[in-house]
Design a protein around this motif. Structure first.
Motif, PDB file in Angstrom:
ATOM      1  N   ALA A 177       0.840  -1.208   0.000  1.00 10.70           N
ATOM      2  CA  ALA A 177       0.000   0.000   0.000  1.00 10.70           C
ATOM      3  C   ALA A 177       0.875   1.257   0.000  1.00 10.70           C
ATOM      4  O   ALA A 177       0.364   2.373   0.043  1.00 10.70           O
ATOM      5  N   GLY A 178       2.205   1.074   0.013  1.00  5.09           N
ATOM      6  CA  GLY A 178       3.095   2.234  -0.140  1.00  5.09           C
ATOM      7  C   GLY A 178       3.696   2.750   1.146  1.00  5.09           C
ATOM      8  O   GLY A 178       4.169   3.892   1.193  1.00  5.09           O
ATOM      9  N   ALA A 179       3.701   1.922   2.222  1.00  7.16           N
ATOM     10  CA  ALA A 179       4.259   2.393   3.500  1.00  7.16           C
ATOM     11  C   ALA A 179       5.717   2.827   3.363  1.00  7.16           C
ATOM     12  O   ALA A 179       6.177   3.695   4.094  1.00  7.16           O
ATOM     13  N   PHE A 180       6.452   2.232   2.426  1.00 12.86           N
ATOM     14  CA  PHE A 180       7.856   2.608   2.223  1.00 12.86           C
ATOM     15  C   PHE A 180       8.067   3.241   0.847  1.00 12.86           C
ATOM     16  O   PHE A 180       9.160   3.175   0.291  1.00 12.86           O
ATOM     17  N   GLY A 181       7.005   3.804   0.293  1.00  8.86           N
ATOM     18  CA  GLY A 181       7.114   4.423  -1.029  1.00  8.86           C
ATOM     19  C   GLY A 181       7.530   3.407  -2.067  1.00  8.86           C
ATOM     20  O   GLY A 181       7.184   2.223  -1.962  1.00  8.86           O
ATOM     21  N   SER A 182       8.316   3.855  -3.036  1.00  6.69           N
ATOM     22  CA  SER A 182       8.678   2.959  -4.138  1.00  6.69           C
ATOM     23  C   SER A 182       9.604   1.835  -3.670  1.00  6.69           C
ATOM     24  O   SER A 182       9.716   0.806  -4.318  1.00  6.69           O
ATOM     25  N   ALA A 183      10.265   2.029  -2.503  1.00 11.64           N
ATOM     26  CA  ALA A 183      11.145   0.968  -1.986  1.00 11.64           C
ATOM     27  C   ALA A 183      10.381  -0.322  -1.748  1.00 11.64           C
ATOM     28  O   ALA A 183      10.950  -1.413  -1.818  1.00 11.64           O
ATOM     29  N   GLY A 184       9.061  -0.211  -1.459  1.00  8.29           N
ATOM     30  CA  GLY A 184       8.262  -1.391  -1.137  1.00  8.29           C
ATOM     31  C   GLY A 184       7.429  -1.910  -2.288  1.00  8.29           C
ATOM     32  O   GLY A 184       6.511  -2.713  -2.096  1.00  8.29           O
ATOM     33  N   GLU A 185       7.726  -1.463  -3.518  1.00 10.64           N
ATOM     34  CA  GLU A 185       6.991  -1.980  -4.675  1.00 10.64           C
ATOM     35  C   GLU A 185       7.336  -3.436  -4.937  1.00 10.64           C
ATOM     36  O   GLU A 185       6.581  -4.172  -5.562  1.00 10.64           O
ATOM     37  N   ARG A 186       8.540  -3.828  -4.495  1.00 16.16           N
ATOM     38  CA  ARG A 186       8.942  -5.236  -4.560  1.00 16.16           C
ATOM     39  C   ARG A 186       9.357  -5.627  -3.138  1.00 16.16           C
ATOM     40  O   ARG A 186      10.014  -4.852  -2.445  1.00 16.16           O
ATOM     41  N   VAL A 187       8.952  -6.813  -2.742  1.00 10.15           N
ATOM     42  CA  VAL A 187       9.209  -7.257  -1.371  1.00 10.15           C
ATOM     43  C   VAL A 187       9.928  -8.604  -1.398  1.00 10.15           C
ATOM     44  O   VAL A 187       9.555  -9.492  -2.179  1.00 10.15           O
ATOM     45  N   VAL A 188      10.961  -8.724  -0.583  1.00  9.17           N
ATOM     46  CA  VAL A 188      11.678  -9.989  -0.452  1.00  9.17           C
ATOM     47  C   VAL A 188      11.204 -10.665   0.836  1.00  9.17           C
ATOM     48  O   VAL A 188      11.146 -10.026   1.887  1.00  9.17           O
ATOM     49  N   ILE A 189      10.841 -11.928   0.730  1.00  9.33           N
ATOM     50  CA  ILE A 189      10.497 -12.716   1.929  1.00  9.33           C
ATOM     51  C   ILE A 189      11.605 -13.739   2.113  1.00  9.33           C
ATOM     52  O   ILE A 189      11.872 -14.534   1.202  1.00  9.33           O
ATOM     53  N   GLU A 190      12.274 -13.672   3.266  1.00 13.99           N
ATOM     54  CA  GLU A 190      13.432 -14.554   3.428  1.00 13.99           C
ATOM     55  C   GLU A 190      13.412 -15.340   4.720  1.00 13.99           C
ATOM     56  O   GLU A 190      12.686 -15.014   5.664  1.00 13.99           O
ATOM     57  N   ASP A 191      14.227 -16.386   4.753  1.00 17.06           N
ATOM     58  CA  ASP A 191      14.334 -17.242   5.936  1.00 17.06           C
ATOM     59  C   ASP A 191      14.786 -16.417   7.126  1.00 17.06           C
ATOM     60  O   ASP A 191      15.646 -15.540   6.992  1.00 17.06           O
ATOM     61  N   ARG A 192      14.232 -16.755   8.266  1.00 17.44           N
ATOM     62  CA  ARG A 192      14.640 -16.060   9.484  1.00 17.44           C
ATOM     63  C   ARG A 192      15.806 -16.823  10.112  1.00 17.44           C
ATOM     64  O   ARG A 192      15.705 -18.018  10.364  1.00 17.44           O
ATOM     65  N   LEU A 193      16.877 -16.114  10.361  1.00 18.43           N
ATOM     66  CA  LEU A 193      18.066 -16.745  10.931  1.00 18.43           C
ATOM     67  C   LEU A 193      18.209 -16.334  12.385  1.00 18.43           C
ATOM     68  O   LEU A 193      17.774 -15.257  12.782  1.00 18.43           O
ATOM     69  N   LYS A 194      18.836 -17.202  13.173  1.00 20.08           N
ATOM     70  CA  LYS A 194      19.088 -16.799  14.567  1.00 20.08           C
ATOM     71  C   LYS A 194      20.593 -16.740  14.805  1.00 20.08           C
ATOM     72  O   LYS A 194      21.374 -17.255  14.001  1.00 20.08           O
ATOM     73  N   GLY A 195      20.967 -16.098  15.888  1.00 19.58           N
ATOM     74  CA  GLY A 195      22.383 -15.997  16.210  1.00 19.58           C
ATOM     75  C   GLY A 195      22.749 -14.612  16.674  1.00 19.58           C
ATOM     76  O   GLY A 195      21.890 -13.834  17.099  1.00 19.58           O
ATOM     77  N   MET A 196      24.041 -14.303  16.600  1.00 27.56           N
ATOM     78  CA  MET A 196      24.557 -13.004  17.034  1.00 27.56           C
ATOM     79  C   MET A 196      25.028 -12.247  15.802  1.00 27.56           C
ATOM     80  O   MET A 196      25.640 -12.835  14.904  1.00 27.56           O
ATOM     81  N   GLU A 197      24.775 -10.938  15.784  1.00 26.55           N
ATOM     82  CA  GLU A 197      25.112 -10.140  14.608  1.00 26.55           C
ATOM     83  C   GLU A 197      26.474  -9.457  14.755  1.00 26.55           C
ATOM     84  O   GLU A 197      26.852  -9.034  15.843  1.00 26.55           O
ATOM     85  N   ALA A 198      27.174  -9.356  13.637  1.00 26.18           N
ATOM     86  CA  ALA A 198      28.451  -8.637  13.611  1.00 26.18           C
ATOM     87  C   ALA A 198      28.567  -7.891  12.285  1.00 26.18           C
ATOM     88  O   ALA A 198      27.885  -8.221  11.315  1.00 26.18           O
ATOM     89  N   SER A 199      29.426  -6.879  12.278  1.00 24.22           N
ATOM     90  CA  SER A 199      29.608  -6.052  11.079  1.00 24.22           C
ATOM     91  C   SER A 199      31.037  -6.212  10.581  1.00 24.22           C
ATOM     92  O   SER A 199      31.977  -6.143  11.371  1.00 24.22           O
ATOM     93  N   ALA A 200      31.170  -6.423   9.272  1.00 26.65           N
ATOM     94  CA  ALA A 200      32.501  -6.617   8.677  1.00 26.65           C
ATOM     95  C   ALA A 200      32.667  -5.631   7.519  1.00 26.65           C
ATOM     96  O   ALA A 200      31.961  -5.718   6.521  1.00 26.65           O
ATOM     97  N   MET A 201      33.590  -4.684   7.688  1.00 26.89           N
ATOM     98  CA  MET A 201      33.772  -3.637   6.669  1.00 26.89           C
ATOM     99  C   MET A 201      35.142  -3.782   6.014  1.00 26.89           C
ATOM    100  O   MET A 201      36.131  -4.072   6.689  1.00 26.89           O
TER     101      MET A 201
END
Ligand code: AMP
Ligand code: GLY
Length: 422
Positions: free
Chosen positions: A173-197
């Motif tokens: 319905a446009g809650a995220f404007g054009s960003a939400g015109e396509r939606v990805v549905i993905e597996d939910r993963l568990k664990g601890m998050e880290a950032s690698a740059m």
């Protein structure tokens, strides 16, 4: 070199701070910057998404290198526009920035490159997405992602299948404007998050220390998500850093290169680690915020030639920077009410009482008409301490955080605690 930093958050102040230390840096300008960058150079009243304005000012002010902080101008083609005018810029082209600006693009790259990630499907209608949720069943809760950029708000992790259906309706319905015109549905993963740059120049990568950011507003990860409440580095649960970069960044940049979409700039992988198994949740095409505020103080040496080589498409000068091997803790101080509505214009006290070894990076700050440093955003400051051990860094950071006050100020008290307790 005359350097223009695009953006006005804590990440941009940290970049300005590190680049200002370079012997080759002649001047730092920031668009729009904050009170912290004003202290290092000159702020320009130009919005970070004003591509025409940034190109013009870069020409007028004879800028030698533009360093782009946030994702929105990258996705809008700022680096392409600067390059067309012959201005050197650090950051990916619009095409390569799709690794962040399209969740589906990133998934396809990871699929082709053989990088472990959360598997997903792409939907361009609510009907098809609802149907997929029904196939998954009520116990198989997925994660929903607007395909495009949604200012960090486009990811929904539902607690109940009805919430997932509601989110699909809202996205289409446009809650995220054009960003939400396509939606990805993905597996939910568990664990601890880290950032690698890593800094990237084509298929050449230069890894930076790993880190761990805290997204929820309250201690023990309670309450809503924020832009980041604190960071520590390095996390002990990720395994060997070189394996992360060899298994994730290297194959991804080689895949992009061979696909005619060479990446230059900063490639950030958001990882989920579960019992040693690593999966990629997302990529960002820019320095992380607030990770940068914890990582740059850990680097010895000159970052400027590294960013310059990436911008020129040259081999990265590996010896220009090194990691001190020490630990850092960075704690955000935010306005009361954040991430909801909050007041601004509050004078910030105690900035002159900070230890010399501690860095205070400004995010939402400004100088008022009376010359006082005042609050101007939700996340106001990040206080970073570096020490030989994480426990020591944590102690120093909090000791200094407590010296800074403003009306309604708030911070988490448990940054890095989980790591120290485990
Ligand atoms: P992203 O913008 O993709 O980083 O998503 C924001 C947050 O949502 C992440 O930091 C995770 O906490 C969570 N998230 C994203 N993808 C997944 C997933 N596949 N499984 C579990 N949590 C996720
Ligand atoms: N800290 C997460 C990000 O920069 O997107």
């Amino acid at each position: 070199m005359r350097i223009l930093i695009v953006g006005g958050g804590g990440r941009e102040h940290a970049l300005a701070w590190k680049l200002a230390q370079s012997p080759s840096c002649e001047a730092i300008l920031a668009a729009p910057g904050n009170a912290g960058t004003a202290d290092l150079g000159e702020n320009l009243a130009i919005h970070d998404s004003d591509i025409g304005g940034i190109c013009s000012v870069a020409e007028e002010r004879r800028i030698d290198l533009v360093v782009v902080g946030p994702e929105a101008p990258l996705a809008a083609g700022l680096v392409d526009a600067l390059t067309e005018r012959g201005i050197l810029a650090f950051g990916p082209t619009q095409q390569a920035a799709q690794i962040e600006s399209s969740k589906w693009f990133a998934k396809q790259v990871m699929q082709s490159a053989g990088v472990s990630h959360a598997r997903g499907e792409l939907f361009d209608s609510a009907q098809a997405a609802h149907k997929w949720l029904e196939i998954l069943g009520p116990d198989d809760l997925p994660v929903l992602k607007a395909d495009g950029l949604a200012a960090g708000k486009g990811v929904i992790v539902p607690d109940h299948i009805d919430d997932a259906h509601d989110a699909i309706d809202q996205m289409f319905a446009g809650a995220f404007g054009s960003a939400g015109e396509r939606v990805v549905i993905e597996d939910r993963l568990k664990g601890m998050e880290a950032s690698a740059m890593a800094v990237v120049s084509g298929s050449d990568i230069l890894p930076l220390p790993l880190s761990c950011d805290y997204k929820r507003i309250m201690d023990r990860d309670q309450g809503p998500n924020t832009g980041g409440m604190g960071v520590y580095a390095p996390p002990g649960f990720v395994g060997e850093p070189q394996d992360v970069f060899a298994d994730v960044h290297q194959p991804v940049v080689e895949q992009m290169d061979s696909g005619g979409c060479q990446f230059h700039g900063l490639l950030y992988a958001g990882l989920m680690i579960d019992d040693g198994a690593m999966n990629v949740l997302e990529f960002n095409a820019r320095f992380g915020d607030p990770e940068t505020q914890a990582i740059l103080p850990l680097l010895d040496g000159d970052l400027l030639p590294v960013l310059e080589a990436s911008a020129r498409g040259e081999a990265l000068p590996r010896d220009a920077i090194s990691h001190s091997g020490r630990a850092s803790v960075s704690v955000a101080i935010v306005s009361g009410g954040y991430p909801g509505p909050y007041e601004t214009g509050k004078p910030i006290l105690g900035l002159d009482a900070i230890d010399e070894s501690v860095d205070v990076f400004h995010a939402g700050t400004a100088i008022d008409d009376d010359g006082r440093t005042v609050t101007a955003g939700g996340r106001v400051l990040a206080v970073t301490a570096v020490a030989d051990t994480l426990a020591e860094a944590r102690g120093i950071a909090y000791d200094n955080v407590r010296r800074i006050t403003f009306d309604g100020s708030f911070h988490r008290t448990d940054i890095a605690l989980r790591e120290l307790e485990s």
